[in-house]
Motif scaffolding. Structure first.
Motif, PDB file in Angstrom:
ATOM      1  N   ASP A   1       0.853  -1.194   0.000  1.00 54.19           N
ATOM      2  CA  ASP A   1       0.000   0.000   0.000  1.00 54.19           C
ATOM      3  C   ASP A   1       0.886   1.240   0.000  1.00 54.19           C
TER       4      ASP A   1
ATOM      5  N   THR B   1       0.075   4.307   0.024  1.00 56.17           N
ATOM      6  CA  THR B   1      -0.429   5.467   0.768  1.00 56.17           C
ATOM      7  C   THR B   1       0.180   5.575   2.163  1.00 56.17           C
TER       8      THR B   1
ATOM      9  N   ARG C   1       2.802   8.309   2.380  1.00 53.97           N
ATOM     10  CA  ARG C   1       2.460   9.720   2.100  1.00 53.97           C
ATOM     11  C   ARG C   1       1.202  10.096   2.868  1.00 53.97           C
TER      12      ARG C   1
ATOM     13  N   GLY D   1      -9.005  15.249  -0.613  1.00 51.68           N
ATOM     14  CA  GLY D   1      -7.591  15.243  -0.281  1.00 51.68           C
ATOM     15  C   GLY D   1      -7.168  16.457   0.513  1.00 51.68           C
TER      16      GLY D   1
ATOM     17  N   ALA E   1      -5.537  10.754  -2.277  1.00 55.01           N
ATOM     18  CA  ALA E   1      -5.302   9.309  -2.287  1.00 55.01           C
ATOM     19  C   ALA E   1      -6.462   8.656  -3.027  1.00 55.01           C
ATOM     20  N   SER E   2      -6.147   7.789  -4.002  1.00 55.05           N
ATOM     21  CA  SER E   2      -7.189   7.161  -4.800  1.00 55.05           C
ATOM     22  C   SER E   2      -6.745   5.773  -5.232  1.00 55.05           C
TER      23      SER E   2
ATOM     24  N   SER F   1      -3.177   4.805  -4.749  1.00 53.73           N
ATOM     25  CA  SER F   1      -2.169   5.699  -5.321  1.00 53.73           C
ATOM     26  C   SER F   1      -2.276   7.084  -4.694  1.00 53.73           C
ATOM     27  N   ILE F   2      -1.165   7.790  -4.683  1.00 53.22           N
ATOM     28  CA  ILE F   2      -1.146   9.207  -4.332  1.00 53.22           C
ATOM     29  C   ILE F   2      -1.109   9.976  -5.645  1.00 53.22           C
TER      30      ILE F   2
ATOM     31  N   ARG G   1       2.384   4.728  -6.390  1.00 51.64           N
ATOM     32  CA  ARG G   1       1.325   3.784  -6.715  1.00 51.64           C
ATOM     33  C   ARG G   1       1.599   2.432  -6.060  1.00 51.64           C
ATOM     34  N   SER G   2       0.517   1.711  -5.840  1.00 50.31           N
ATOM     35  CA  SER G   2       0.603   0.400  -5.181  1.00 50.31           C
ATOM     36  C   SER G   2       0.617  -0.720  -6.230  1.00 50.31           C
TER      37      SER G   2
END
Length: 264
Positions: free
Chosen positions: A57, A59, A62, A94, A114-115, A118-119, A142-143
């Motif tokens: 993950d 996120t 960040r 955000g 965050a979506s 991903s940031i 990104r994850s």
């Protein structure tokens, strides 16, 4: 006709324009939109084989927290010390992230969300100020976070971007590319704080003037923003390595975290 020396300064100038975009994105990587008729540049290398997964993950690297702040101490290319304070203010989606002096370049801000693991920095950026966004919905992280993961923010040949160099009365094109690569975990030595292990991501901007007269290309000029992300804290170090404005040598600016507040 302009000399090669002045051509080098012009190339640096347009690289600086691209670097400003990178700073606005905090050195993002990913999500560029194409402008019709522009070609890719060949400046983005083939992505290497993916390596180990560092975080499932992204996120966690960040935190986006209303009211949180991070303080940094830096040294610019002239060896002069400066400070930078980054703050988050919650918005409808955000946070709005404001920096007082990242890389000793003055105040700036960026919208970050965050979506889907991903940031993302969703606001479009018009690098060449032609009214058409060059970068949109840019992915900063990104994850999963994997060693050697590479993502491209911008890869275009932009026509008529540089004043006439070759004497044919026409402006020159500019090959412009910005891409990011996950380098891996590294230990970051900090002043007044314990050494921390953080994920380093390099974001490279490359620029090359293409002459309109015969299509020949001037030497490529590059700039690299390295960013180190620590879990549950965020960015703990930034380093900018860019060509000197004179066209001779490199300018390096480095800042490291000195403290933070407002995080869980």
């Amino acid at each position: 006709m302009q000399t090669r020396e002045s051509s080098s300064r012009l190339t640096w100038r347009w690289l600086a324009v691209a670097s400003v975009a990178s700073l606005m994105l905090a050195g993002c990587g990913g999500g560029g939109d194409d402008e019709g008729g522009d070609d890719t540049t060949g400046l983005v290398p083939t992505a290497p084989t993916l390596g180990a997964t560092l975080y499932n993950d992204a996120t966690v690297l960040r935190p986006l927290v209303d009211g949180a702040s991070w303080s940094y101490a830096g040294v610019n290319a002239d060896g002069v010390a400066y400070t930078n304070v980054v703050t988050h203010e919650g918005v409808s989606s955000g946070v709005e992230e404001t920096a007082s002096d990242t890389f000793d370049a003055g105040e700036g801000s960026v919208h970050v969300i965050a979506s889907n693991g991903s940031i993302i920095q969703p606001d479009p950026i018009d690098v060449n100020e032609d009214g058409i966004p060059d970068i949109a919905s840019a992915v900063e992280l990104r994850s999963p976070v994997r060693v050697n993961d590479q993502f491209v923010a911008l890869d275009k040949r932009l026509s008529n971007m540089v004043p006439d160099i070759d004497g044919d009365g026409r402006g020159e094109a500019l090959d412009l590319a910005t891409y990011a690569r996950v380098i891996g975990n590294e230990d970051v030595v900090l002043s007044g704080l314990p050494t921390m292990t953080a994920v380093r991501i390099d974001r490279i901007t490359a620029a090359r003037v293409v002459l309109s007269k015969d299509g020949s290309k001037l030497p490529t000029v590059t700039s690299t923003i390295s960013t180190w992300y620590a879990p549950s804290i965020g960015i703990i170090r930034r380093r900018l390595d860019a060509p000197a404005e004179s066209g001779v040598g490199r300018d390096v600016t480095d800042e490291r975290i000195t403290g933070w507040s407002g995080l869980p």
